[in-house]
Design an enzyme around this catalytic site. Structure first.
Site, PDB file in Angstrom:
ATOM      1  N   GLN A   1      -2.720   4.274   2.157  1.00 53.48           N
ATOM      2  CA  GLN A   1      -2.710   4.952   3.237  1.00 53.48           C
ATOM      3  C   GLN A   1      -1.768   5.410   4.432  1.00 53.48           C
ATOM      4  OE1 GLN A   1      -4.900   1.270   2.723  1.00 53.48           O
ATOM      5  NE2 GLN A   1      -5.846   2.955   1.467  1.00 53.48           N
TER       6      GLN A   1
ATOM      7  N   GLY B   1      -5.746   6.537  -3.333  1.00 53.12           N
ATOM      8  CA  GLY B   1      -5.433   7.407  -4.852  1.00 53.12           C
ATOM      9  C   GLY B   1      -4.246   7.962  -4.372  1.00 53.12           C
ATOM     10  N   HIS B   2      -3.558   7.532  -6.013  1.00 54.91           N
ATOM     11  CA  HIS B   2      -1.884   8.025  -5.659  1.00 54.91           C
ATOM     12  C   HIS B   2      -1.942   8.825  -7.068  1.00 54.91           C
ATOM     13  CE1 HIS B   2      -0.767   4.547  -2.724  1.00 54.91           C
ATOM     14  NE2 HIS B   2      -1.750   4.772  -2.762  1.00 54.91           N
TER      15      HIS B   2
ATOM     16  N   ASP C   1      -1.983   9.401   1.797  1.00 52.74           N
ATOM     17  CA  ASP C   1      -1.548  10.757   0.885  1.00 52.74           C
ATOM     18  C   ASP C   1      -0.293  11.579   0.924  1.00 52.74           C
ATOM     19  OD1 ASP C   1      -3.884  10.367  -0.214  1.00 52.74           O
ATOM     20  OD2 ASP C   1      -5.121  12.366   1.650  1.00 52.74           O
TER      21      ASP C   1
ATOM     22  N   LYS D   1       3.190   8.474  -1.574  1.00 52.34           N
ATOM     23  CA  LYS D   1       3.476   7.590  -1.577  1.00 52.34           C
ATOM     24  C   LYS D   1       3.862   7.331  -3.247  1.00 52.34           C
ATOM     25  CE  LYS D   1       0.051   5.738   0.702  1.00 52.34           C
ATOM     26  NZ  LYS D   1      -0.079   6.951   0.959  1.00 52.34           N
TER      27      LYS D   1
HETATM   28  P1  GDP Z   1      -0.393   9.380  -2.227  1.00 56.88           P
HETATM   29  O1  GDP Z   1      -1.769   8.744  -1.793  1.00 56.88           O
HETATM   30  O2  GDP Z   1       0.561   8.857  -1.153  1.00 56.88           O
HETATM   31  O3  GDP Z   1      -0.232   8.990  -3.091  1.00 56.88           O
HETATM   32  O4  GDP Z   1      -0.777  11.221  -2.575  1.00 56.88           O
HETATM   33  P2  GDP Z   1      -1.397  11.641  -3.440  1.00 56.88           P
HETATM   34  O5  GDP Z   1      -1.129  11.076  -4.782  1.00 56.88           O
HETATM   35  O6  GDP Z   1      -3.785  11.620  -2.867  1.00 56.88           O
HETATM   36  O7  GDP Z   1      -1.577  13.059  -2.305  1.00 56.88           O
HETATM   37  C1  GDP Z   1      -0.319  13.341  -3.205  1.00 56.88           C
HETATM   38  C2  GDP Z   1      -0.652  14.294  -3.715  1.00 56.88           C
HETATM   39  O8  GDP Z   1       0.848  16.047  -4.133  1.00 56.88           O
HETATM   40  C3  GDP Z   1      -0.859  14.375  -5.260  1.00 56.88           C
HETATM   41  O9  GDP Z   1      -2.311  15.914  -6.101  1.00 56.88           O
HETATM   42  C4  GDP Z   1       0.545  14.802  -6.013  1.00 56.88           C
HETATM   43  O10 GDP Z   1       0.136  15.204  -7.182  1.00 56.88           O
HETATM   44  C5  GDP Z   1       1.247  15.861  -4.840  1.00 56.88           C
HETATM   45  N1  GDP Z   1       2.836  15.695  -4.679  1.00 56.88           N
HETATM   46  C6  GDP Z   1       3.296  14.658  -4.677  1.00 56.88           C
HETATM   47  N2  GDP Z   1       4.765  15.240  -4.187  1.00 56.88           N
HETATM   48  C7  GDP Z   1       4.364  16.598  -4.826  1.00 56.88           C
HETATM   49  C8  GDP Z   1       5.507  17.528  -4.129  1.00 56.88           C
HETATM   50  O11 GDP Z   1       6.804  17.393  -4.009  1.00 56.88           O
HETATM   51  N3  GDP Z   1       5.443  18.750  -4.382  1.00 56.88           N
HETATM   52  C9  GDP Z   1       4.038  19.297  -4.616  1.00 56.88           C
HETATM   53  N4  GDP Z   1       3.513  20.118  -5.053  1.00 56.88           N
HETATM   54  N5  GDP Z   1       2.311  18.145  -5.059  1.00 56.88           N
HETATM   55  C10 GDP Z   1       3.499  17.199  -4.733  1.00 56.88           C
HETATM   56  P1  IMO Z   2      -3.770   6.572   0.454  1.00 58.10           P
HETATM   57  O1  IMO Z   2      -3.390   5.546  -0.357  1.00 58.10           O
HETATM   58  C1  IMO Z   2      -6.246   9.424   2.953  1.00 58.10           C
HETATM   59  C2  IMO Z   2      -9.173   7.165   5.078  1.00 58.10           C
HETATM   60  C3  IMO Z   2     -10.376   7.417   4.998  1.00 58.10           C
HETATM   61  C4  IMO Z   2     -11.149   7.099   6.621  1.00 58.10           C
HETATM   62  C5  IMO Z   2      -9.995   6.197   7.093  1.00 58.10           C
HETATM   63  C6  IMO Z   2     -11.037   4.684   6.922  1.00 58.10           C
HETATM   64  O2  IMO Z   2      -4.471   7.574  -1.028  1.00 58.10           O
HETATM   65  O3  IMO Z   2      -2.886   7.562   1.017  1.00 58.10           O
HETATM   66  P2  IMO Z   2     -11.635   3.375   4.567  1.00 58.10           P
HETATM   67  O4  IMO Z   2     -11.936   3.656   3.177  1.00 58.10           O
HETATM   68  O5  IMO Z   2     -10.554   3.220   4.577  1.00 58.10           O
HETATM   69  O6  IMO Z   2     -12.892   2.413   4.859  1.00 58.10           O
HETATM   70  O7  IMO Z   2     -11.808   4.750   5.539  1.00 58.10           O
HETATM   71  O8  IMO Z   2      -9.372   5.632   6.134  1.00 58.10           O
HETATM   72  N1  IMO Z   2      -8.794   6.517   4.029  1.00 58.10           N
HETATM   73  C7  IMO Z   2      -7.811   7.277   3.504  1.00 58.10           C
HETATM   74  N2  IMO Z   2      -6.614   8.847   3.626  1.00 58.10           N
HETATM   75  N3  IMO Z   2      -5.638   8.684   1.684  1.00 58.10           N
HETATM   76  C8  IMO Z   2      -5.700   7.261   1.531  1.00 58.10           C
HETATM   77  O9  IMO Z   2      -5.094   6.146   0.923  1.00 58.10           O
HETATM   78  C9  IMO Z   2      -6.709   6.077   2.713  1.00 58.10           C
HETATM   79  N4  IMO Z   2      -7.443   5.603   2.628  1.00 58.10           N
HETATM   80  C10 IMO Z   2      -8.034   5.458   3.414  1.00 58.10           C
HETATM   81  O10 IMO Z   2     -10.847   8.828   5.071  1.00 58.10           O
HETATM   82  O11 IMO Z   2     -10.599   8.067   7.107  1.00 58.10           O
HETATM   83 MG    MG Z   3      -3.485   9.438  -1.803  1.00 58.56          MG
END
Ligand code: GDP
Ligand code: IMO
Ligand code: MG
Length: 413
Positions: free
Chosen positions: A208, A40-41, A13, A16
């Site tokens: 991840q 979850g991207h 998270d 990416k």
């Molecule tokens: P990922 O799994 O690495 O793709 O990250 P996620 O999408 O799960 O979580 C990142 C969160 O931060 C999402 O809600 C994005 O919309 C948000 N986000 C990404 N870059 C920025 C930023 O520079 N500022 C803010 N405020 N939110 C951001």
């Molecule tokens: P993105 O790509 C954050 C965490 C779960 C748990 C551990 C194992 O959005 O960054 P799993 O279901 O993979 O067996 O869970 O890994 N986890 C993540 N945490 N972002 C993710 O993906 C994750 N994918 C798995 O919360 O701790």
């Molecule tokens: Mg994510």
């Protein structure tokens, strides 16, 4: 160099998806190589919010080809749901990737309820699907090309695992969707090899993060794949020399979802403020993310093993509301100072972070368009991170939208 890998350097998270989306216009291919719909991207583009789980984020750009690589575990149900509204012809699915079935998901949920060491998984069936694969009883995507063979393989798998599941009914129910994706099931190693030879530009989108890596993360509180770029050659089927440029994604603080040690974790009002401002709730499960200070020791560990040669700092704008900012620069373990992450989770849990404190900037920065425009305290924070990590900060993300990305062109600023 025509390839770039994007890797999360923390616990996932890191943003990416947002960075992949902001850079996708420069690439012909966007490739996922590990994990499944546990990811979850989130992307804000074309005036819309997208959350991609199993599809590469490049799907949002109509000109890109999006590849689901061999190292993935793929749920047809998740893929079907997510593909709605997108063009299937933009997709290539590895014939050697493994299928993740509804019973994997049930097994995941059951083991979370019954084991003493709860991992806090996303309950998407990722661990059980990789277990099936490494036990050599799995079913691969290529099997979708022959439904009667698929039914037979499902019967054998269901019986090996001792689960209750009507495979025939499942195949019948998915028949139409399977027919829709079959033309796009292919030898993706060959396709990417050819694309590389033709000088096409290829982005590898990690899911991840390094601290969730099966071997190099906080085992057993990890995922069941390798989110590091070093796994791309194996997970896709490419020579290691194809993977040179790696962009590490670092959130300006730290978050973690699920169980497991988190040395710089903070609680109470300060954590709640960051959670609200950063909208820190899981994109896949909706769980509130745990919040902590930036941990330079873990980042040094992640950078050492990934060899990233550039970094993007994301969610910097979220820190606009804090008075002071802490960076963990070393740990203390049993009274001894250390710069290494211990292997045992119970030792990681005992680490006492040693912090450096920097002043906050206390002004919004979401509209800044260049590094120069950032407040002086924000620049100081970024410079300090860069010197601790020893890798140039190339991008700064100051908001969730595609355009909210500052590219640093001069490293002397
Ligand atoms: P990922 O799994 O690495 O793709 O990250 P996620 O999408 O799960 O979580 C990142 C969160 O931060 C999402 O809600 C994005 O919309 C948000 N986000 C990404 N870059 C920025 C930023 O520079 N500022 C803010 N405020 N939110 C951001
Ligand atoms: P993105 O790509 C954050 C965490 C779960 C748990 C551990 C194992 O959005 O960054 P799993 O279901 O993979 O067996 O869970 O890994 N986890 C993540 N945490 N972002 C993710 O993906 C994750 N994918 C798995 O919360 O701790
Ligand atoms: Mg994510």
């Amino acid at each position: 160099m025509n390839t770039l890998s994007i890797v999360g350097l923390q616990f996932g998270d890191e943003g990416k998806g947002k960075i992949t989306d902001s850079l996708s216009h420069q690439f012909d291919y966007v490739v996922r190589y590990q994990g499944g719909h546990n990811a979850g991207h989130t992307v804000y583009a074309n005036g819309q919010k997208y959350v991609l789980h199993v599809l590469p984020t490049g799907i949002v750009h109509p000109h890109t080809i999006n590849v689901l690589g061999t190292g993935m575990v793929i749920s047809l149900d998740a893929l079907q749901k997510e593909l709605q509204g997108f063009n299937v012809s933009q997709l290539r699915i590895s014939d050697r990737a493994h299928l993740l079935f509804p019973f994997h998901q049930q097994l995941d949920a059951q083991s979370e309820q019954t084991t003493t060491q709860k991992i806090g998984t996303t309950q998407k069936g990722i661990g059980p699907a990789y277990q099936t694969k490494t036990s050599r009883i799995g079913i691969r995507v290529g099997s979708l090309k022959d439904l009667s063979r698929l039914k037979l393989e499902l019967k054998q798998l269901v019986s090996s695992l001792g689960v209750t599941f009507d495979g025939d009914a499942y195949v019948e129910q998915m028949k139409e969707f399977i027919a829709k994706i079959v033309p796009f099931i292919t030898d993706t190693s060959y396709e990417i090899y050819q694309a590389y030879q033709q000088k096409k530009r290829i982005l590898f989108e990690g899911a991840q993060g390094v601290m969730l890596d099966l071997d190099h993360g906080t085992y057993p509180y990890v995922t069941s794949s390798h989110p590091t770029p070093s796994s791309i050659p194996v997970d896709i089927g490419l020579p290691p020399s194809y993977i040179q440029e790696a962009l590490g994604i670092v959130k300006a603080y730290t978050t973690r979802v699920g169980e497991g040690p988190f040395p710089t974790e903070i609680f109470g009002e300060e954590a709640e403020k960051i959670r609200k401002t950063g909208n820190e709730y899981g994109s896949t499960t909706g769980r509130p993310r745990r919040i902590g200070h930036l941990d330079a020791v873990m980042l040094q560990h992640a950078i050492r093993m990934t060899g990233v040669n550039q970094i993007a700092i994301t969610l910097l704008d979220v820190l606009s509301m804090v008075d002071t900012i802490k960076i963990c620069v070393a740990y203390e373990l049993n009274g001894q100072r250390t710069q290494l992450v211990p292997s045992h989770a119970s030792d990681v849990a005992k680490l006492k972070p040693i912090y450096e404190t920097l002043p906050g900037w206390k002004v919004p920065i979401q509209d800044c368009k260049s590094f120069m425009e950032l407040p002086k305290e924000a620049k100081t924070y970024l410079h300090r991170i860069q010197s601790l990590l020893g890798v140039p900060i190339r991008f700064i993300s100051n908001g969730p939208k595609r355009e909210q990305l500052i590219e640093r062109t001069h490293h002397h600023d």
